[in-house]
Design a protein around this motif. Structure first.
Motif: not given
Length: 480
Positions: A338-341, A393-394, A399-401, A427-428
């Motif tokens: 998810n582009g994070m971890n 979220c931009i 940092r919401r995926s 956007l979240c």
């Protein structure tokens, strides 16, 4: 009872606007001095914030000096004295002695102060390039904490690079974003060590149980990152299906009750006994987890690969560097979920081996940003690309995926905006609402960059995280 009136100096709050623009958004109300008041508040808040953060760094320098003094005292005590405790124990004793005088008047525990002193010592001795930006409040001690938490994963010969890159990123990022960046960068710089550690940690996988208060128990499963995200996504999707079904049933039930009341007819036995489901999404997810574990037959026990297949499948996004995928014995980078971890490349290759198809992501060789692959709804290909480009979220600092956010037309569809990757971003729910309710405004600047214009202050540019290699210009070699 006496009526109270506001002070003469207080601004009159604007009335709620009742009309809407043609695109469905709410116009900004007349403020009558409210903008000036909020602008002054912003300046005051920023000033106080900088003073507080400068004070935090000043305390860090004091703690670093205290640690240095305790080290000198411990060295003097332990050299040639066999009857004294070992160095580490004596150092901790000296630190506790010194820091107790700090903790008593401030109500801080000596344990907390010892840990902070240790971090202060590491920061000032191993990452001294952070001291000047911390003093100038270009970054904060919370940013430095993110740096320190992941520094041990980085090989010593690459610590300087790690320090500089995290500092450069932290200057324009929130603490949470810096935490994510530092974790990913530490995994990248120590890719070989990271993979070895993943294998060791995977060998320690387990499920633990802990009884807590009021008849509740916590079950903890230590599993691989990809499997954990797939499990959570599956439970979430199933919970949403059940929640929506229950809502539809309740809505239909209320309609039948109204119709029975209007016509004077009796309710059916089913409607008379109907009880609406009061559970939240979290509660449904927890219940589904227990039901699945207690009632499902593990796939490894089933004789057939298709028997007992789930009706809803999990959905996770895994970014795998193609060169690492082609050469598993010498990974050049780490895979991320998810582009994070960061996740184990071995696990990522297992997912790739069972994938029915691949989606190739082309990246700009200079900037490392994703490149692009008309109806109101975006196509599946556009959704995949935008998830890969935005990752989160931009909105600044969020940092919401992207997988848990909503796709938004930056220029509204109703006002003539088109459905394209240049006019859409994730956007979240909270920041989606904030954008449409105004007065925050935003516009695309190209390559996924988004400029946010706050009601007060300077514009803020948000750039998507780089997902590919970046080629840096180098000087031409000197001629012979």
């Amino acid at each position: 009872m006496t009526a109270t009136t506001p002070d003469d100096d207080s601004p009159e709050l604007p009335r709620r606007a009742k009309k809407h623009r043609p695109d469905g958004t709410t116009p900004e109300p007349e403020t009558d001095g409210l903008n000036e008041l909020f602008s002054d508040m912003t300046g005051t808040f920023v000033g106080v914030f900088k003073a507080v953060k400068a004070g935090e760094f000043a305390m860090t320098l004091i703690l670093a000096k205290a640690y240095e003094g305790a080290e000198l005292r411990t060295t003097w005590q332990t050299e040639g004295r066999s009857y004294v405790a070992n160095y580490d124990e004596q150092l901790r004793l000296n630190l506790r002695s010194v820091l107790a005088s700090f903790g008593v008047p401030t109500n801080l525990s000596d344990v907390a102060l010892i840990n902070r002193a240790y971090d202060a010592h590491r920061l000032t001795t191993e990452f001294g390039n952070w001291c000047e930006p911390l003093q100038a409040v270009e970054v904060t001690m919370q940013h430095a904490g993110a740096l320190l938490r992941h520094a041990n994963k980085v090989p010593e010969d690459r610590r300087d690079e790690y320090s500089e890159r995290v500092l450069d990123f932290a200057r324009t990022a929130t603490v949470g974003q810096t935490e994510t960046f530092a974790k990913k960068l530490a995994a990248e710089l120590g890719a070989a060590e990271f993979e070895e550690t993943c294998e060791r940690e995977y060998a320690e996988r387990r499920v633990t149980i802990e009884d807590v208060d009021f008849g509740m128990t916590v079950i903890t499963a230590t599993v691989r990152t990809g499997e954990a995200h797939a499990l959570y996504d599956l439970l979430t999707r199933q919970a949403i299906v059940l929640r929506d079904e229950h809502r539809d049933d309740a809505k239909a039930h209320r309609q039948r009750v109204r119709e029975a009341a209007d016509t004077g007819t009796a309710l059916s036995s089913a409607d008379a006994e109907f009880v609406e489901d009061p559970r939240t999404l979290d509660q449904i997810r927890a219940d589904l987890f227990i039901e699945t574990i207690l009632t499902a037959t593990p796939q490894s026990i089933l004789e057939s690969h298709t028997e007992g297949a789930a009706r809803i499948t999990a959905n996770v996004s895994i970014l795998i560097p193609v060169m690492s995928l082609r050469n598993p014995d010498a990974p050049r980078d780490v895979a991320t979920i998810n582009g994070m971890n960061p996740m184990s490349m071995a696990e990522a290759r297992e997912f790739a081996g069972t994938a029915s198809c691949f989606h190739r992501l082309l990246t700009d060789p200079i900037t490392g940003h994703a490149l692009t692959v008309d109806t109101r709804k975006p196509t599946a290909e556009m959704r995949r690309f935008l998830q890969a480009r935005d990752q989160t979220c931009i909105f600044p600092g969020c940092r919401r995926s992207a997988t848990q956010s909503e796709l938004d037309h930056t220029h509204p569809w109703a006002a003539g905006g088109n459905t394209s990757v240049g006019n859409m971003a994730h956007l979240c729910v909270r920041h989606h609402t904030l954008k449409h309710q105004k007065p925050w405004r935003c516009r695309h600047k190209g390559n996924g960059d988004m400029e946010w214009i706050p009601p007060f202050g300077d514009p803020i540019t948000v750039q998507p995280a780089r997902v590919g290699p970046v080629f840096e210009p180098v000087e031409d070699p000197a001629p012979f």
